[in-house]
Each structure stands twice: as structure tokens, then as C-alpha cells.
Design a protein around this motif. Structure first.
Motif: not given
Length: 321
Positions: A66-91
Motif C-alpha cells: 500500500v505504501l509503495d503504491l501510494c509512494f510512486i503515485s505521488v511523483t510519477v503520474p505528475q511527471s508523466i502529465t508534465n512530459s506529455l503536456t510539455n508543461s512543468g508548472y506545478i501549483s
């Protein structure tokens, strides 16, 4: 960059400004994330549904997944989204939540690994007292302490880190809101409190590491007295990978957090951040569980057609209720 950094958020530089490389990194991260997601979900499902896997060891393994699943979900999905949208902005709000959950889950992971090493120590070195020491009441309290300790650590870091005045452009040379990289944005001599909190967290992690190493030293000294060569090989084959993963996770994270942050993006920063953010949650299901014969047997049973159909009906009945 001027428009982004003039806002209240931050600009994550990520891995590359080349569009093709951004898409490549996004695909690699997506595949890795799906592997981690699949492996950890399988372990959570199997240890929940199979009544033979209700011992303390598998109880702690489920919480590790459960911890591993949450831990990798904190950073990786945001990075994927930023790469695909060509935007590194985070609020600012997203960055605060990312720092909180990242530190909380990382601290909880170190704590649960310490508890798991103690569980293996009791099982191997004190087998006659195992059921008394690792009773369900003690296990529940240990897991509760793990989650509370992680939450407290994350809260301290988030509160102190985002109370520091920032100077200059809000550019973070990472693919997530990394505290060492954020500290170099702080105004001069304004990050003493964060250093104090980081020192406390590092000391706690060091105590956990020493406890884990001592537990495995006792385990190995006990195993060496086992007359059966097959028994010794089995224990070593299980414990050595565990010890390697723990040391890999703590050493790479410690190196990245303790060394002075660089003023520009470097391959070493990105490499070490991947070592402690992406790789452990992906390989933990293999190291800790999928190499276990009981786990593999349970997986085959759950995934078999008849058993899977029964479990599906059972789950539907629960959700309907």
C-alpha cells in the motif's frame, strides 16, 4: 518561464526540454508505473483474499505494498502529465501536498521495513515466542505507529519548508518538488529550521537502518547454526535481497538529501532521485513477495478461472451490500 515563475507555483524542469525525449521519458515512466501498480495491487489482493496468508509477515507485506503504491503515485503520474503536456508548472498547493505525502510515505516505508526486519528476527531467532510477541494486537499497533510517524514527519517538513521565504525564480531542477532542490530557492540563512527537521528525520532513519542491520546480523548468525544446507540457502536467498533493497533505498535517498544541492540540473541528481522514488516501489513486489513460494501459490489460485470467478462474485456481493 517568466509567466510561470511569476505565479505562486513552481516550474519543474524534468529530464529534458527536447519534445521527443519528453515523450520517451513519459512512456518509460508509464510502463514502470503500470508494473509497480500491477505488482503491488496483486500482493494487496492476494494477502487480503487468501486466508492462508494472514500471518504477521504477510500483514506487513500488504501495508508495504500500500505504501509503495501510494509512494510512486505521488511523483510519477505528475511527471508523466508534465512530459506529455510539455508543461512543468506545478501549483503551490500541489507542491505542498507532494512534499507532505512524499516525506510521509518515505518515512512510513522506512518504519515498516524496520518492523518487518524485527518480525523476521523473532520468527527465526525466537520461534517459540513468535505468536506471543507478534500477536494481532501488537501488529495493529505497530502498523498504526508506522502510519502516524510518517504523517508526523511529512507534516513537519511541509510546514517548515513552505514557511521559508523564497528568493529568485521558482525553478526546481527535478521532476517533482524535491526538498533539497527547493532549499536553494530560500533566501539566505532562512532554512535553518528545515535543516534541523531534516537532521531529526535523518537521525530517525539512521536508527531504523541500524536496527535493520542488527536484526539481520542476528538472523544470519542463527541461520549459520542450522545443520541443513538447504535451510540456510533458503533463508539467505530470502533475507539478502531484503537487506539489499533497504540499503539501496536508504543510501541513495540519504546521499541525495545530505549533499549540497547543485545550482543547475545534473544527470546525477535525476539518477539518484529515480533510485529512491521509482525503483524501490517497482522491485519491492518481486523482492519481498513474488519470490515467495506461498505467495506464488496463492497468486495461481486467485488467478485461476474457478477461484477468480468465486472471488468476483464475493466482491460484487460486498459492494452491493
Amino acid at each position: 518561464m517568466a509567466n510561470l515563475t511569476s505565479m505562486s507555483g513552481f516550474l519543474l524542469m524534468g529530464f529534458s526540454e527536447n519534445r521527443k525525449l519528453q515523450i520517451l521519458y513519459a512512456l518509460v515512466f508509464l510502463v514502470t508505473y503500470l508494473l509497480a501498480l500491477t505488482g503491488n495491487l496483486l500482493i494487496i489482493t492476494v494477502t487480503t483474499l487468501d486466508h492462508r496468508l494472514q500471518s504477521p509477515m504477510y500483514y506487513f507485506l500488504k501495508h508495504l505494498s500500500v505504501l509503495d503504491l501510494c509512494f510512486i503515485s505521488v511523483t510519477v503520474p505528475q511527471s508523466i502529465t508534465n512530459s506529455l503536456t510539455n508543461s512543468g508548472y506545478i501549483s503551490l498547493g500541489q507542491c505542498i501536498l507532494q512534499v507532505f505525502f512524499f516525506i510521509a510515505l518515505a518515512s512510513s516505508e522506512v518504519a515498516i521495513l524496520t518492523v518487518m526486519s524485527y518480525d523476521r528476527y523473532v520468527a527465526i531467532c525466537r520461534p517459540l515466542q513468535y505468536e506471543t510477541i507478534m500477536d494481532p494486537y501488537a501488529c495493529r499497533h505497530a502498523v498504526t505507529a508506522v502510519w502516524l510517524a510518517g504523517g508526523f514527519s511529512g507534516l513537519m517538513h511541509a510546514a517548515v519548508n513552505f514557511s521559508i521565504p523564497l528568493c529568485g525564480e521558482r525553478v526546481i531542477y527535478q521532476f517533482f518538488c524535491d526538498i533539497p532542490q527547493m532549499l536553494k530557492l530560500a533566501c539566505s540563512h532562512e532554512f535553518v529550521n528545515e535543516i534541523a527537521v531534516a537532521a531529526f528525520t535523518t537521525s530517525a532513519a539512521f536508527v531504523c537502518l541500524v536496527s535493520i542491520v542488527l536484526s539481520y546480523i542476528r538472523i544470519f548468525s542463527t541461520v549459520l547454526r542450522i545443520p541443513s544446507a538447504e535451510g540456510r540457502t533458503k533463508v539467505f536467498a530470502t533475507c539478502l535481497p531484503h537487506l539489499f533493497v533497504v540499503n539501496f533505498f536508504l543510501s541513495t535517498a540519504g546521499f541525495e538529501f545530505l549533499r549540497p544541492p547543485s545550482d543547475s540540473q545534473s544527470a546525477m541528481d535525476l539518477m539518484f532521485s529515480i533510485f529512491y522514488t521509482v525503483i524501490p516501489p517497482t522491485i519491492n513486489p518481486v523482492i519481498y513477495s513474488l519470490r515467495n513460494e506461498a505467495m506464488k501459490a496463492a497468486l495461481r489460485k486467485v488467478l485461476s478461472k474457478g477461484e477468480f470467478a468465486q472471488r468476483r462474485i464475493y466482491l460484487k456481493a460486498i459492494f452491493k451490500f
